[in-house]
Design an enzyme around this catalytic site. Sequence first.
Site, mmCIF file in Angstrom:
data_model
loop_
_atom_site.group_PDB
_atom_site.id
_atom_site.type_symbol
_atom_site.label_atom_id
_atom_site.label_comp_id
_atom_site.label_asym_id
_atom_site.label_seq_id
_atom_site.Cartn_x
_atom_site.Cartn_y
_atom_site.Cartn_z
ATOM 1 C CB CYS A 200 -3.945 10.932 11.765
ATOM 2 S SG CYS A 200 -3.675 9.182 11.590
ATOM 3 N NE ARG B 191 -7.047 4.152 5.306
ATOM 4 C CZ ARG B 191 -5.973 4.441 6.052
ATOM 5 N NH1 ARG B 191 -6.015 4.295 7.353
ATOM 6 N NH2 ARG B 191 -4.859 4.846 5.486
ATOM 7 N NE ARG C 197 0.293 10.224 9.729
ATOM 8 C CZ ARG C 197 -0.087 9.211 8.949
ATOM 9 N NH1 ARG C 197 -1.285 8.668 9.134
ATOM 10 N NH2 ARG C 197 0.689 8.741 8.005
ATOM 11 C CB ILE D 133 2.374 18.392 5.511
ATOM 12 C CG1 ILE D 133 1.476 19.631 5.489
ATOM 13 C CG2 ILE D 133 1.541 17.110 5.501
ATOM 14 C CD1 ILE D 133 0.728 19.799 4.159
ATOM 15 C CG ASP D 134 6.702 20.457 9.946
ATOM 16 O OD1 ASP D 134 7.768 20.618 10.548
ATOM 17 O OD2 ASP D 134 6.084 19.368 9.927
ATOM 18 C CG LEU D 135 9.703 17.827 8.212
ATOM 19 C CD1 LEU D 135 9.955 16.398 8.659
ATOM 20 C CD2 LEU D 135 10.947 18.692 8.410
ATOM 21 C CG ASP E 219 3.282 1.470 9.477
ATOM 22 O OD1 ASP E 219 3.518 1.737 8.291
ATOM 23 O OD2 ASP E 219 2.970 2.329 10.324
ATOM 24 C CE LYS F 235 -1.724 1.593 4.023
ATOM 25 N NZ LYS F 235 -1.362 2.986 4.302
ATOM 26 C CG ASN F 236 2.246 2.656 3.534
ATOM 27 O OD1 ASN F 236 1.109 3.032 3.247
ATOM 28 N ND2 ASN F 236 2.595 2.362 4.771
HETATM 29 C C1 EPZ Z 1 4.169 6.897 6.160
HETATM 30 O O1 EPZ Z 1 3.387 7.988 6.664
HETATM 31 C C2 EPZ Z 1 3.224 5.702 6.093
HETATM 32 N N1 EPZ Z 1 2.092 6.037 5.254
HETATM 33 C C3 EPZ Z 1 2.726 5.362 7.494
HETATM 34 O O2 EPZ Z 1 1.958 4.163 7.419
HETATM 35 C C4 EPZ Z 1 3.916 5.079 8.390
HETATM 36 O O3 EPZ Z 1 3.464 4.879 9.719
HETATM 37 C C5 EPZ Z 1 4.884 6.276 8.374
HETATM 38 O O4 EPZ Z 1 5.273 6.587 7.030
HETATM 39 C C6 EPZ Z 1 6.150 6.008 9.172
HETATM 40 O O5 EPZ Z 1 6.787 4.873 8.706
HETATM 41 C C7 EPZ Z 1 2.276 6.009 3.902
HETATM 42 O O6 EPZ Z 1 3.332 5.761 3.376
HETATM 43 C C8 EPZ Z 1 1.068 6.320 3.079
HETATM 44 P P1 EPZ Z 1 6.198 10.350 8.065
HETATM 45 P P2 EPZ Z 1 3.946 9.485 6.596
HETATM 46 O O7 EPZ Z 1 6.062 11.623 7.311
HETATM 47 O O8 EPZ Z 1 4.787 9.664 5.393
HETATM 48 C C9 EPZ Z 1 6.628 13.576 11.543
HETATM 49 C C10 EPZ Z 1 0.159 2.696 7.775
HETATM 50 O O9 EPZ Z 1 -0.204 2.137 8.816
HETATM 51 N N2 EPZ Z 1 6.509 14.566 10.457
HETATM 52 O O10 EPZ Z 1 7.373 9.494 7.766
HETATM 53 O O11 EPZ Z 1 2.789 10.373 6.808
HETATM 54 C C11 EPZ Z 1 5.322 12.802 11.723
HETATM 55 O O12 EPZ Z 1 4.422 13.485 12.541
HETATM 56 C C12 EPZ Z 1 0.577 4.182 7.793
HETATM 57 O O13 EPZ Z 1 0.228 2.127 6.672
HETATM 58 C C13 EPZ Z 1 6.665 15.905 10.761
HETATM 59 O O14 EPZ Z 1 6.882 16.271 11.919
HETATM 60 O O15 EPZ Z 1 4.865 9.504 7.897
HETATM 61 C C14 EPZ Z 1 5.803 11.496 12.310
HETATM 62 O O16 EPZ Z 1 5.963 11.636 13.681
HETATM 63 C C15 EPZ Z 1 0.289 4.843 9.093
HETATM 64 N N3 EPZ Z 1 6.539 16.795 9.755
HETATM 65 C C16 EPZ Z 1 7.159 11.308 11.640
HETATM 66 O O17 EPZ Z 1 7.566 12.589 11.162
HETATM 67 C C17 EPZ Z 1 6.299 16.428 8.443
HETATM 68 O O18 EPZ Z 1 6.180 17.292 7.560
HETATM 69 C C18 EPZ Z 1 7.168 10.323 10.492
HETATM 70 O O19 EPZ Z 1 6.129 10.686 9.626
HETATM 71 C C19 EPZ Z 1 6.149 15.065 8.157
HETATM 72 C C20 EPZ Z 1 6.263 14.140 9.185
#
Ligand code: EPZ
Length: 431
Positions: free
Chosen positions: A116, A400, A121, A123-125, A308, A22-23
């Site tokens: 969520c 999902r 979660r 998206i600042d990065l 996950d 999925k991811n």
């Molecule tokens: C991906 O989410 C996966 N989703 C998630 O899987 C997975 O848990 C996550 O990566 C971590 O491995 C998809 O790929 C669709 P991140 P993503 O940005 O990209 C913080 C599942 O169960 N962060 O790597 O949204 C954030 O809050 C799902 O299949 C910021 O602070 O995760 C988190 O603590 C759930 N600012 C950490 O980084 C940002 O701009 C990692 O988040 C972005 C993220």
Amino acid sequence: MDVFKVSGNGPLNGQIKVGGAKNAALPILAATLLTDETVVLRNVPDLSDMRFMLEILRHVGAETVQPEPGVWEITSKQITHIAPYDLVRKMRASVCLLGPLVARMRKAEVSIPGGCVIGPRPIDLHIKGLKKLNCQVEIANGYVHVDASEIQGGPIFLGGRSGSTVTGTANIVMAATLAPGTTRLECAACEPEVVDLCNMLVKMGAKITGIGSPELVITGVEKLHGCEHSVIADRIEAGTFVIAGAITRGDVTVKGIAPKLLGAFLDKLEEAGLPMELGEDYIRVLPYEGSLKTVDVVTLPHPGYPTDLQAQLGALMTQTEGLSIITERIYPNRFMHVPELQRMGADISIEGPSAIIKGATKLSGAPVMASDLRASAALILAAFAAVGDTWIQRIYHLDRGYERFEQKLSAIGAKIERLKDTDMPKELLED
Ligand code: EPZ
């Protein structure tokens, strides 16, 4: 609404095949917007998240054809740069449209994904990365507005408070593929799903080096072309099936997955003493007597232990003699499954970002509520080890991310039925 009725039963036995990830498929589907030529994708799992993403692609103008199950042909001759709230709110991962729209249209208006249950979660990065690519970014009316008319490659450090970001890396890589100049992306995510996306982008003509490492170098090109790509196997689905075998002391072979995609996970199960046989593209869980050993885990970005698969390991540790501590570093509140496991008889206490699990406890069937995708998987795994029937509501969360979950598990002996909530004993139904 659908519910699952799961009856605790003995060892699971047999072979179970893993589907596409999925991811990986989500950002890969979004990446098809980067070209006006046809992209053929194979091994695309049949999940509600995929259907949402395809609906969004069609909304922005893509043509989607499914010649056979698991195969999609996507052509985006003419597209718009707007991804509206009423579609994006259904699925966070639609934020992955930001990168391709910025690259292809030099502008984007994408609704900011909502909250969520597993935690904040932001998206600042993603936004920081786009600004570093010399894009004008404004947040207004719940949307990210991007003007990329002056987009330019350059150095970007994308690390945040818990390290790298998976979809953030995907977005910036996709945006940089068509940006003049060279982008050096540091603290990039190394997840296998990001690697799969980068491999497909290279097939489309992108220039990317350092794939799989924390430093990606993307040299912008004029145009990308169509390609054929098969989505990698879903390591999280595979890990969930491995725990299903372990918690039932069964003999289960999880097929179609390379063990190297699950290094940290398998290392912890080895530490716990789970007998396993690892092949090139399979993981076999073998029966065992007595109790496994407890393990302590801290979730981290790849190649660390995946968040996950945190809840699923927690379910197994409830059946293991001793004390185990599971610390969630990515989503500190990702313990929504714990109160439901406690209702089944598990002895778990939450201390800050850690779950302290005392085992082994006798689990008994109970009506429980799924709160998110991986939490629902953990409840089903616990139900396999419980005495009596467990009724799991809100399984739309599970749909999902797990394709034909109950069919695959029933085929190796699981007693799991998809029923309607009206089939539940009235007194167990949620109001
Ligand atoms: C991906 O989410 C996966 N989703 C998630 O899987 C997975 O848990 C996550 O990566 C971590 O491995 C998809 O790929 C669709 P991140 P993503 O940005 O990209 C913080 C599942 O169960 N962060 O790597 O949204 C954030 O809050 C799902 O299949 C910021 O602070 O995760 C988190 O603590 C759930 N600012 C950490 O980084 C940002 O701009 C990692 O988040 C972005 C993220």
